[in-house]
Design an enzyme around this catalytic site. Structure first.
Site, short mmCIF file in Angstrom:
data_model
loop_
_atom_site.label_atom_id
_atom_site.label_comp_id
_atom_site.label_asym_id
_atom_site.label_seq_id
_atom_site.Cartn_x
_atom_site.Cartn_y
_atom_site.Cartn_z
N GLY A 45 7.08 -9.16 12.28
CA GLY A 45 6.06 -8.88 12.67
C GLY A 45 6.25 -7.51 11.43
N GLN A 50 2.40 -0.24 7.14
CA GLN A 50 3.40 -0.83 5.91
C GLN A 50 2.87 -1.63 4.53
OE1 GLN A 50 5.35 -3.11 9.59
NE2 GLN A 50 7.55 -1.88 8.51
N CYS A 94 13.36 -2.58 10.59
CA CYS A 94 12.42 -2.42 10.20
C CYS A 94 13.11 -2.84 8.79
CB CYS A 94 12.03 -1.09 9.75
SG CYS A 94 9.47 -0.05 9.51
N LEU A 95 10.96 -3.33 8.59
CA LEU A 95 10.86 -3.57 6.54
C LEU A 95 10.90 -2.84 5.73
CD1 LEU A 95 8.42 -7.12 7.24
CD2 LEU A 95 11.52 -6.69 6.56
N HIS A 136 6.87 -1.33 18.67
CA HIS A 136 7.79 -1.54 17.01
C HIS A 136 6.30 -1.00 15.93
CE1 HIS A 136 10.86 -1.67 13.86
NE2 HIS A 136 9.08 -1.80 13.02
N GLU A 137 5.41 -2.08 15.97
CA GLU A 137 4.01 -2.84 15.37
C GLU A 137 3.12 -1.22 15.17
OE1 GLU A 137 4.87 -3.58 13.03
OE2 GLU A 137 6.84 -5.40 13.35
N HIS A 140 4.24 1.46 14.59
CA HIS A 140 4.03 2.41 13.11
C HIS A 140 2.11 2.38 12.87
CE1 HIS A 140 7.05 0.94 10.89
NE2 HIS A 140 7.33 -0.70 11.23
#
Ligand code: K1U
Ligand code: ZN
Length: 173
Positions: A45, A50, A94-95, A136-137, A140
């Site tokens: 994702g 991000q 998480c990236l 999660h997205e 963000h």
């Protein structure tokens, strides 16, 4: 085109993103870039903040390698419209917080509505990893990271590690 992924702590990762007014060609390019960036990372994702864009856009593909055809999904203005009472615990990553993982409890199933790349409204109920990932997205887009669900001490420890990682990366440049 691949875009650089912001690393926590960064003020842009704490902002509430604005809805997209309509789906333009520029936003379709952003969506394609986000998918390319997500697959290259690799990740399942990615949310627009991000990559430094404070608009409500997310990309996902939770199909595991060797488990069927890829399903790249891009959502504009995604919204959870219903959540199950039943919860699920998943060890999230998480990236924007590389190599740090922690268990987070979230609703097991969520119904999400969004606008697709053709400007059409879509709705689908997600479960399993898809449900975890879409929540999660969307977090963000509201300036929330998975570490915000952790106890303050653990969150602080991870934030310090990320500050160190950013210092090291800056020195390498
Ligand atoms: O939003 C992000 O930072 C992406 C993140 C999404 C996510 C992972 C786990 C639970 C919830 C949301 C990632 O993709 S982290 C990398 C990852 O999970 C992964 C990478 C390669 C193969 C499989 C998973
Ligand atoms: Zn993340």
């Amino acid at each position: 085109m691949k875009r650089p992924i912001l690393i926590h702590p960064d003020p842009r990762l704490k902002k509430v993103c604005v809805p997209v007014p309509d789906v333009s060609d520029e936003l379709r390019v952003l969506a394609d870039d986000m998918l390319e960036t997500m697959y290259a990372a690799p990740g399942i994702g990615l949310a627009a903040p991000q990559v430094g864009i404070l608009q409500r856009v997310i990309a996902m593909d939770c199909v595991k390698e060797g488990e069927g055809d890829a399903r790249p999904l891009v959502m504009f203005n995604p919204e959870v419209v219903a959540s199950s009472e039943e919860t699920n615990v998943y060890e999230e990553g998480c990236l924007s917080i590389p190599e740090q993982y922690a268990e987070v409890t979230r609703p097991k199933e969520v119904q999400v509505k969004w606008i697709d790349r053709d400007g059409h409204e879509q709705s689908e109920t997600f479960d399993g990893l898809w449900a975890t990932c879409v929540q999660h997205e969307i977090d963000h887009l509201n300036g929330k990271l998975f570490i915000d669900y952790l106890k303050p001490l653990k969150r602080q420890m991870i934030t310090r590690k990320m500050q160190k990682l950013k210092r090291e990366r800056a020195r390498e440049q």
